[in-house]
Design an enzyme around this catalytic site. Structure first.
Site, PDB file in Angstrom:
ATOM      1  N   ASP A  44       0.785  -1.059   0.081  1.00  0.00           N
ATOM      2  CA  ASP A  44       0.086   0.013   0.050  1.00  0.00           C
ATOM      3  C   ASP A  44       0.804   1.230  -0.042  1.00  0.00           C
ATOM      4  O   ASP A  44       0.556   2.181  -0.177  1.00  0.00           O
ATOM      5  CB  ASP A  44      -0.960  -0.058   1.063  1.00  0.00           C
ATOM      6  N   SER A  45       2.068   0.910   0.163  1.00  0.00           N
ATOM      7  CA  SER A  45       3.256   2.256  -0.135  1.00  0.00           C
ATOM      8  C   SER A  45       2.917   2.866  -1.388  1.00  0.00           C
ATOM      9  O   SER A  45       3.270   3.997  -1.841  1.00  0.00           O
ATOM     10  CB  SER A  45       4.571   1.926   0.093  1.00  0.00           C
ATOM     11  N   LYS A 113      -1.453  -9.476   2.711  1.00  0.00           N
ATOM     12  CA  LYS A 113      -0.778  -8.931   3.858  1.00  0.00           C
ATOM     13  C   LYS A 113      -1.636  -8.128   4.762  1.00  0.00           C
ATOM     14  O   LYS A 113      -2.138  -7.260   3.866  1.00  0.00           O
ATOM     15  CB  LYS A 113       0.660  -8.555   3.681  1.00  0.00           C
ATOM     16  N   GLU A 115      -1.964  -5.713   8.526  1.00  0.00           N
ATOM     17  CA  GLU A 115      -1.183  -5.165   9.499  1.00  0.00           C
ATOM     18  C   GLU A 115      -1.940  -5.479  10.946  1.00  0.00           C
ATOM     19  O   GLU A 115      -3.045  -5.321  11.055  1.00  0.00           O
ATOM     20  CB  GLU A 115      -1.126  -3.864   9.414  1.00  0.00           C
ATOM     21  N   GLU A 182       8.788  -4.592  10.730  1.00  0.00           N
ATOM     22  CA  GLU A 182       9.028  -3.312  10.437  1.00  0.00           C
ATOM     23  C   GLU A 182       9.518  -2.473  11.449  1.00  0.00           C
ATOM     24  O   GLU A 182       8.780  -2.229  12.525  1.00  0.00           O
ATOM     25  CB  GLU A 182       7.846  -2.628   9.571  1.00  0.00           C
TER      26      GLU A 182
HETATM   27  N1  LIG Z   1       8.793   5.362   0.185  1.00  0.00           N
HETATM   28  C1  LIG Z   1       8.464   4.290   1.081  1.00  0.00           C
HETATM   29  N2  LIG Z   1       6.983   4.428   1.804  1.00  0.00           N
HETATM   30  C2  LIG Z   1       6.810   3.590   2.375  1.00  0.00           C
HETATM   31  C3  LIG Z   1       7.565   2.814   3.358  1.00  0.00           C
HETATM   32  C4  LIG Z   1       9.049   2.765   2.824  1.00  0.00           C
HETATM   33  O1  LIG Z   1       9.931   1.724   3.079  1.00  0.00           O
HETATM   34  N3  LIG Z   1       9.359   3.613   1.771  1.00  0.00           N
HETATM   35  N4  LIG Z   1       7.076   1.995   4.263  1.00  0.00           N
HETATM   36  C5  LIG Z   1       6.043   2.234   4.948  1.00  0.00           C
HETATM   37  C6  LIG Z   1       6.198   3.235   5.877  1.00  0.00           C
HETATM   38  N5  LIG Z   1       7.043   3.341   6.901  1.00  0.00           N
HETATM   39  C7  LIG Z   1       8.020   4.043   7.098  1.00  0.00           C
HETATM   40  C8  LIG Z   1       8.717   3.838   8.309  1.00  0.00           C
HETATM   41  C9  LIG Z   1       9.787   5.039   8.667  1.00  0.00           C
HETATM   42  C10 LIG Z   1       9.803   6.147   8.326  1.00  0.00           C
HETATM   43  C11 LIG Z   1      10.714   7.174   8.839  1.00  0.00           C
HETATM   44  O2  LIG Z   1      10.982   8.257   8.142  1.00  0.00           O
HETATM   45  N6  LIG Z   1      10.833   7.126  10.223  1.00  0.00           N
HETATM   46  C12 LIG Z   1      11.693   8.109  10.825  1.00  0.00           C
HETATM   47  C13 LIG Z   1      10.979   8.910  11.630  1.00  0.00           C
HETATM   48  C14 LIG Z   1       9.931   9.814  10.909  1.00  0.00           C
HETATM   49  C15 LIG Z   1       8.897  10.410  11.920  1.00  0.00           C
HETATM   50  O3  LIG Z   1       8.996  10.462  13.063  1.00  0.00           O
HETATM   51  O4  LIG Z   1       8.174  11.327  11.047  1.00  0.00           O
HETATM   52  C16 LIG Z   1      12.783   7.598  11.697  1.00  0.00           C
HETATM   53  O5  LIG Z   1      13.837   8.121  12.104  1.00  0.00           O
HETATM   54  O6  LIG Z   1      12.338   6.419  12.368  1.00  0.00           O
HETATM   55  C17 LIG Z   1       8.921   6.474   7.180  1.00  0.00           C
HETATM   56  C18 LIG Z   1       8.027   5.519   6.794  1.00  0.00           C
HETATM   57  C19 LIG Z   1       4.964   2.550   3.799  1.00  0.00           C
HETATM   58  N7  LIG Z   1       5.499   3.619   2.936  1.00  0.00           N
HETATM   59  C1  LIG Z   2       7.389  -2.702   2.302  1.00  0.00           C
HETATM   60  C2  LIG Z   2       6.281  -2.600   3.222  1.00  0.00           C
HETATM   61  C3  LIG Z   2       6.532  -3.529   4.422  1.00  0.00           C
HETATM   62  C4  LIG Z   2       6.704  -0.926   4.016  1.00  0.00           C
HETATM   63  O1  LIG Z   2       5.775  -0.866   5.107  1.00  0.00           O
HETATM   64  C5  LIG Z   2       4.976  -2.431   2.893  1.00  0.00           C
HETATM   65  O2  LIG Z   2       4.097  -3.029   3.524  1.00  0.00           O
HETATM   66  C6  LIG Z   2       4.611  -1.559   1.795  1.00  0.00           C
HETATM   67  O3  LIG Z   2       5.454  -1.214   0.886  1.00  0.00           O
HETATM   68  O4  LIG Z   2       3.280  -1.070   1.698  1.00  0.00           O
HETATM   69 MG   LIG Z   3       2.284  -1.690   3.245  1.00  0.00          MG
END
Ligand SMILES: Nc1nc2c(c(=O)[nH]1)N[C@@H](CNc1ccc(C(=O)N[C@@H](CCC(=O)O)C(=O)O)cc1)CN2
Ligand SMILES: CC(C)(CO)C(=O)C(=O)O
Ligand SMILES: [Mg+2]
Length: 258
Positions: A44-45, A113, A115, A182
């Site tokens: 869903d990203s 998948k 959550e 994750e």
């Molecule tokens: N493109 C992209 N999009 C995504 C994901 C990805 O893999 N890449 N994965 C999922 C989103 N997950 C995250 C996880 C961590 C962060 C992140 O940036 N975390 C910072 C804190 C950010 C905050 O607090 O705002 C940190 O330092 O932990 C952003 C998206 C779904 N969308």
């Molecule tokens: C790869 C992953 C696990 C990142 O959250 C995912 O669920 C996505 O891309 O939507």
């Molecule tokens: Mg996802």
């Protein structure tokens, strides 16, 4: 789809790392499949990386199915798995079966998948599995809960780590075939990987998972705001910019076509 779900457990036992990447359209899926990626996740990203939404929440089931169909048309070898979008499965097991059923019937994907590992979601996973639908669990940072927990690392305290481990075990007992971990500490992911007999797929979860996943836009250098755990293996946005500018220049200078 030549790769079968039962293969994954063998790979865990053999300690052969499982390679997972996301895809959201036909050309990307085709390239990843031919490159030998094991699992292709229509995550869903795609809400962010393909559709420009600010997070995953607005994505609809119809939008997801539209993209998953395109991905499946491009894949011959890899196992295709699809994220259930926000609020297309949380309401009830019936809603989850309906949504997952549409995905399997309309797209050709083999698994879904979802959550969360709280008791109601464990029950939902059990009902999906009993209905014949393979399910991958997803615990730790669950991006569909962004308004509650943000995007920071989960499982830092002992209590939180124990809760996440318990969720993973409960989802395995409910019949999940694999577990996505994750943005949790590497030692917690290692502990979960050791406790579960199904494979763990990590993202921001250290080196000791049974497999690794990243979002393809991030590895290509196309992610607008890539997470800190992502790694860019190419800089496609620079390459595309250059190609567009070269084309513009040649058109304006009357060098193309010729
Ligand atoms: N493109 C992209 N999009 C995504 C994901 C990805 O893999 N890449 N994965 C999922 C989103 N997950 C995250 C996880 C961590 C962060 C992140 O940036 N975390 C910072 C804190 C950010 C905050 O607090 O705002 C940190 O330092 O932990 C952003 C998206 C779904 N969308
Ligand atoms: C790869 C992953 C696990 C990142 O959250 C995912 O669920 C996505 O891309 O939507
Ligand atoms: Mg996802």
């Amino acid at each position: 789809m030549v790769i079968k779900i039962r293969q994954l457990i063998e790979w865990k036992q053999q300690k052969r790392p499982i390679v997972v990447l996301t895809a959201w359209d036909y050309p990307i899926a085709q390239i990843l499949d031919q490159a030998g990626v094991d699992l292709i996740l229509v995550g869903d990203s795609l809400a962010r990386v393909a559709l420009g939404y600010k997070n995953e929440l607005p994505l609809t089931l119809d939008e997801m199915i539209h993209h998953a169909k395109a991905v499946c048309r491009g894949v011959k070898q890899a196992l295709v798995l699809v994220d259930l979008p926000f609020l297309t499965y949380q309401e009830s097991p019936q809603q989850a079966i309906h949504s997952a059923g549409r995905i399997l019937k309309e797209t050709g994907a083999q698994a879904v998948k979802l959550e969360g590992g709280y008791p109601a979601m464990v029950e939902t996973v059990s009902r999906l599995v009993q209905a014949g639908i393979p399910v991958m669990g997803h615990v730790g940072l669950t991006p569909q809960s962004v308004y509650q927990i943000g995007l920071k690392q989960q499982g830092k305290t002992k209590e939180e780590a124990e809760r996440i481990l318990g969720e993973a075990i409960a989802l395995e007992q409910a019949g999940a075939f694999a577990m996505l971990l994750e943005h949790i500490p590497a030692d917690l992911a290692a502990q979960i990987t050791q406790k579960l007999s199904i494979p763990t797929i990590g993202i921001g979860a250290g080196p000791d998972c049974d497999g690794q996943v990243l979002v393809t836009a991030d590895i290509l250098g196309m992610g607008e705001k890539s997470p800190p755990f992502a790694k860019a293996y190419a800089n496609l946005s620079a390459i595309i910019t250059q190609a567009a500018q070269d084309f513009a220049t040649e058109v304006r200078e009357k060098k193309f076509p010729r």
